[in-house]
Design a protein around this motif. Structure first.
Motif, PDB file in Angstrom:
ATOM      1  N   SER A  21       0.828  -1.207   0.000  1.00  0.00           N
ATOM      2  CA  SER A  21       0.000   0.000   0.000  1.00  0.00           C
ATOM      3  C   SER A  21       0.858   1.252   0.000  1.00  0.00           C
ATOM      4  O   SER A  21       0.500   2.267  -0.605  1.00  0.00           O
ATOM      5  CB  SER A  21      -0.923   0.008   1.218  1.00  0.00           C
ATOM      6  OG  SER A  21      -1.786  -1.095   1.205  1.00  0.00           O
ATOM      7  N   ALA A  22       1.993   1.177   0.684  1.00  0.00           N
ATOM      8  CA  ALA A  22       2.882   2.340   0.748  1.00  0.00           C
ATOM      9  C   ALA A  22       3.636   2.554  -0.545  1.00  0.00           C
ATOM     10  O   ALA A  22       4.240   3.610  -0.741  1.00  0.00           O
ATOM     11  CB  ALA A  22       3.874   2.173   1.903  1.00  0.00           C
ATOM     12  N   SER A  23       3.617   1.575  -1.456  1.00  0.00           N
ATOM     13  CA  SER A  23       4.385   1.711  -2.695  1.00  0.00           C
ATOM     14  C   SER A  23       3.916   2.873  -3.536  1.00  0.00           C
ATOM     15  O   SER A  23       4.701   3.515  -4.230  1.00  0.00           O
ATOM     16  CB  SER A  23       4.300   0.421  -3.517  1.00  0.00           C
ATOM     17  OG  SER A  23       2.965   0.163  -3.926  1.00  0.00           O
ATOM     18  N   VAL A  24       2.611   3.203  -3.488  1.00  0.00           N
ATOM     19  CA  VAL A  24       2.122   4.334  -4.280  1.00  0.00           C
ATOM     20  C   VAL A  24       2.679   5.632  -3.747  1.00  0.00           C
ATOM     21  O   VAL A  24       3.039   6.535  -4.488  1.00  0.00           O
ATOM     22  CB  VAL A  24       0.579   4.354  -4.318  1.00  0.00           C
ATOM     23  CG1 VAL A  24      -0.009   4.625  -2.937  1.00  0.00           C
ATOM     24  CG2 VAL A  24       0.088   5.392  -5.312  1.00  0.00           C
ATOM     25  N   GLY A  25       2.810   5.744  -2.409  1.00  0.00           N
ATOM     26  CA  GLY A  25       3.395   6.954  -1.846  1.00  0.00           C
ATOM     27  C   GLY A  25       4.861   7.068  -2.171  1.00  0.00           C
ATOM     28  O   GLY A  25       5.379   8.137  -2.468  1.00  0.00           O
ATOM     29  N   VAL A 202      -3.677  -3.825  -4.553  1.00  0.00           N
ATOM     30  CA  VAL A 202      -3.487  -5.194  -4.070  1.00  0.00           C
ATOM     31  C   VAL A 202      -3.091  -5.170  -2.596  1.00  0.00           C
ATOM     32  O   VAL A 202      -3.573  -5.982  -1.786  1.00  0.00           O
ATOM     33  CB  VAL A 202      -2.418  -5.920  -4.906  1.00  0.00           C
ATOM     34  CG1 VAL A 202      -2.134  -7.307  -4.343  1.00  0.00           C
ATOM     35  CG2 VAL A 202      -2.863  -6.012  -6.363  1.00  0.00           C
ATOM     36  N   GLY A 203      -2.230  -4.224  -2.237  1.00  0.00           N
ATOM     37  CA  GLY A 203      -1.834  -4.100  -0.845  1.00  0.00           C
ATOM     38  C   GLY A 203      -3.007  -3.784   0.068  1.00  0.00           C
ATOM     39  O   GLY A 203      -3.107  -4.323   1.188  1.00  0.00           O
ATOM     40  N   VAL A 319      -3.292  -8.523 -13.233  1.00  0.00           N
ATOM     41  CA  VAL A 319      -2.399  -8.272 -12.104  1.00  0.00           C
ATOM     42  C   VAL A 319      -3.148  -8.476 -10.792  1.00  0.00           C
ATOM     43  O   VAL A 319      -2.629  -9.067  -9.836  1.00  0.00           O
ATOM     44  CB  VAL A 319      -1.810  -6.848 -12.187  1.00  0.00           C
ATOM     45  CG1 VAL A 319      -1.007  -6.528 -10.931  1.00  0.00           C
ATOM     46  CG2 VAL A 319      -0.934  -6.701 -13.413  1.00  0.00           C
ATOM     47  N   GLY A 320      -4.403  -7.979 -10.730  1.00  0.00           N
ATOM     48  CA  GLY A 320      -5.210  -8.201  -9.543  1.00  0.00           C
ATOM     49  C   GLY A 320      -5.436  -9.672  -9.273  1.00  0.00           C
ATOM     50  O   GLY A 320      -5.396 -10.124  -8.124  1.00  0.00           O
ATOM     51  N   TRP A 321      -5.661 -10.443 -10.344  1.00  0.00           N
ATOM     52  CA  TRP A 321      -5.847 -11.890 -10.189  1.00  0.00           C
ATOM     53  C   TRP A 321      -4.585 -12.553  -9.650  1.00  0.00           C
ATOM     54  O   TRP A 321      -4.645 -13.411  -8.765  1.00  0.00           O
ATOM     55  CB  TRP A 321      -6.244 -12.507 -11.524  1.00  0.00           C
ATOM     56  CG  TRP A 321      -6.363 -13.999 -11.460  1.00  0.00           C
ATOM     57  CD1 TRP A 321      -7.403 -14.737 -10.969  1.00  0.00           C
ATOM     58  CD2 TRP A 321      -5.362 -14.947 -11.883  1.00  0.00           C
ATOM     59  NE1 TRP A 321      -7.130 -16.077 -11.073  1.00  0.00           N
ATOM     60  CE2 TRP A 321      -5.883 -16.247 -11.615  1.00  0.00           C
ATOM     61  CE3 TRP A 321      -4.101 -14.825 -12.454  1.00  0.00           C
ATOM     62  CZ2 TRP A 321      -5.176 -17.397 -11.905  1.00  0.00           C
ATOM     63  CZ3 TRP A 321      -3.384 -15.975 -12.746  1.00  0.00           C
ATOM     64  CH2 TRP A 321      -3.923 -17.239 -12.470  1.00  0.00           C
ATOM     65  N   LEU A 322      -3.421 -12.145 -10.179  1.00  0.00           N
ATOM     66  CA  LEU A 322      -2.166 -12.684  -9.658  1.00  0.00           C
ATOM     67  C   LEU A 322      -2.002 -12.336  -8.182  1.00  0.00           C
ATOM     68  O   LEU A 322      -1.536 -13.165  -7.383  1.00  0.00           O
ATOM     69  CB  LEU A 322      -0.980 -12.146 -10.469  1.00  0.00           C
ATOM     70  CG  LEU A 322      -0.883 -12.628 -11.920  1.00  0.00           C
ATOM     71  CD1 LEU A 322       0.239 -11.896 -12.653  1.00  0.00           C
ATOM     72  CD2 LEU A 322      -0.653 -14.134 -11.975  1.00  0.00           C
TER      73      LEU A 322
END
Length: 337
Positions: A21-25, A202-203, A319-322
């Protein structure tokens, strides 16, 4: 009593979700350094061609090609014009090239191309041109440049999250090349931003799933507390969290932010439900939910945004499925037989 390893597994999922989740930041905080250096365009044709989009560097474009591939360009450079069939490798290079000038063998040329789309025929015109004339034609006056470009020229360098268009800029008769300091820095930043755009939803699905499993473990006091109702609640919770997040801090197209991106997380969250269905043998519900997710995940962005969103929805939902596969394992392990 719930074994400690069950809590450890859920906490691991929570930590992984928080990191993703922090990857976008992290991606959006990456800053690219731009520099401006004084240059004499007449003496540095290759440097100008490497930066300014109006000047193509044919030397670098054709560096790895054979003499036979380069021959039509050599002919145009010697005689001013080539007309005829060109090798397929050269046709691919020339097709879509819209620069007004070219640099070949260290010399500036006025470039005029006519490339057939149906055949490999092409007309190449290369007229030798003075560097001063090229610089005057392609350079952006300082007063007309964007504020970011002006700042780079004025200060010599600048770190920015915004994209600064590279190119040749003239200020009080002096020419400057504006570019990124490190080759590949901008591409790396775009790749990181794309990773954050895809991985963050995904996170969020992992975080919501972990919190849902922790609550179920605590309230039901069993090592296998998951059922389909809780699993579907995780999907709804993921969508609500994504919509809230994008409403508060998101930017860009509203339709994209409220459809495509949250649905990536929603598809990932469905992994928990899929794993639960696999454990209980609920094949019909699993198939129906999968079809519904595909239709909604592609159809909603298509209706809201148009064909572009519909086209990119498919790879993003893959990607969401993976991302759903780890949750499917949790769903299977935490559901009673």
């Amino acid at each position: 009593m719930v074994p400690g390893r069950r809590y450890a597994a859920v906490v691991t999922l929570l930590v992984a979700g928080l990191l993703l989740s922090a990857s976008v930041g992290t991606a959006t905080s990456l800053r690219t350094e731009y520099v401006a250096r004084e240059v004499d365009p007449a003496a540095s044709p290759t440097a100008v061609a490497d930066v300014d989009p109006d000047v193509v560097n044919l030397d670098s474009r054709l560096a790895d090609d054979s003499a036979a591939v380069r021959e039509p360009v050599d002919t145009a450079a010697r005689t001013g014009r080539f007309e005829g069939s060109v090798p397929p490798e050269l046709h691919i290079q020339l097709d879509g090239m819209d620069a007004r000038y070219a640099v070949y063998d260290g010399q500036y040329y006025r470039l005029d191309l006519n490339v057939s789309e149906e055949t490999t025929r092409a007309t190449i015109r290369l007229d030798p041109t003075a560097g001063a004339a090229v610089a005057e034609a392609v350079a952006t006056p300082y007063a007309s440049a964007s504020s970011d470009v002006q700042r780079v020229v004025r200060e010599g360098s600048m770190r920015s999250e915004a994209f600064v268009e590279p190119g040749l800029v003239v200020r009080d008769g002096t020419y400057y090349l504006v570019r990124t300091r490190a080759e590949g820095a901008l591409a790396g930043r775009l790749l990181a931003a794309f990773g954050g755009f895809v991985l963050a939803p995904v996170g969020r699905a992992y975080v919501v799933a972990a919190l849902g499993l922790l609550a179920a473990l605590r309230s039901r006091d069993t090592s296998k507390p998951l059922d389909e109702r809780v699993a579907l609640g995780v999907v709804v919770g993921t969508l609500l969290v994504s919509w809230t997040f994008t409403a508060l801090v998101g930017s860009g197209s509203l339709a994209m932010r409220f459809t495509l991106v949250p649905f990536v997380g929603g598809v990932a969250a469905l992994g928990l439900f899929a794993g639960s269905c696999l454990r209980t043998g609920a094949w019909g519900r699993l198939a129906a939910t999968s079809v519904l997710a595909a239709v909604v995940g592609v159809g909603t962005p298509l209706v809201a945004v148009g064909g572009f969103a519909g086209a990119i929805a498919v790879p993003l939902l893959v990607v969401g499925w993976l991302g759903s596969l780890p949750l499917a394992t949790y769903g299977y392990r935490f559901t009673p037989e």
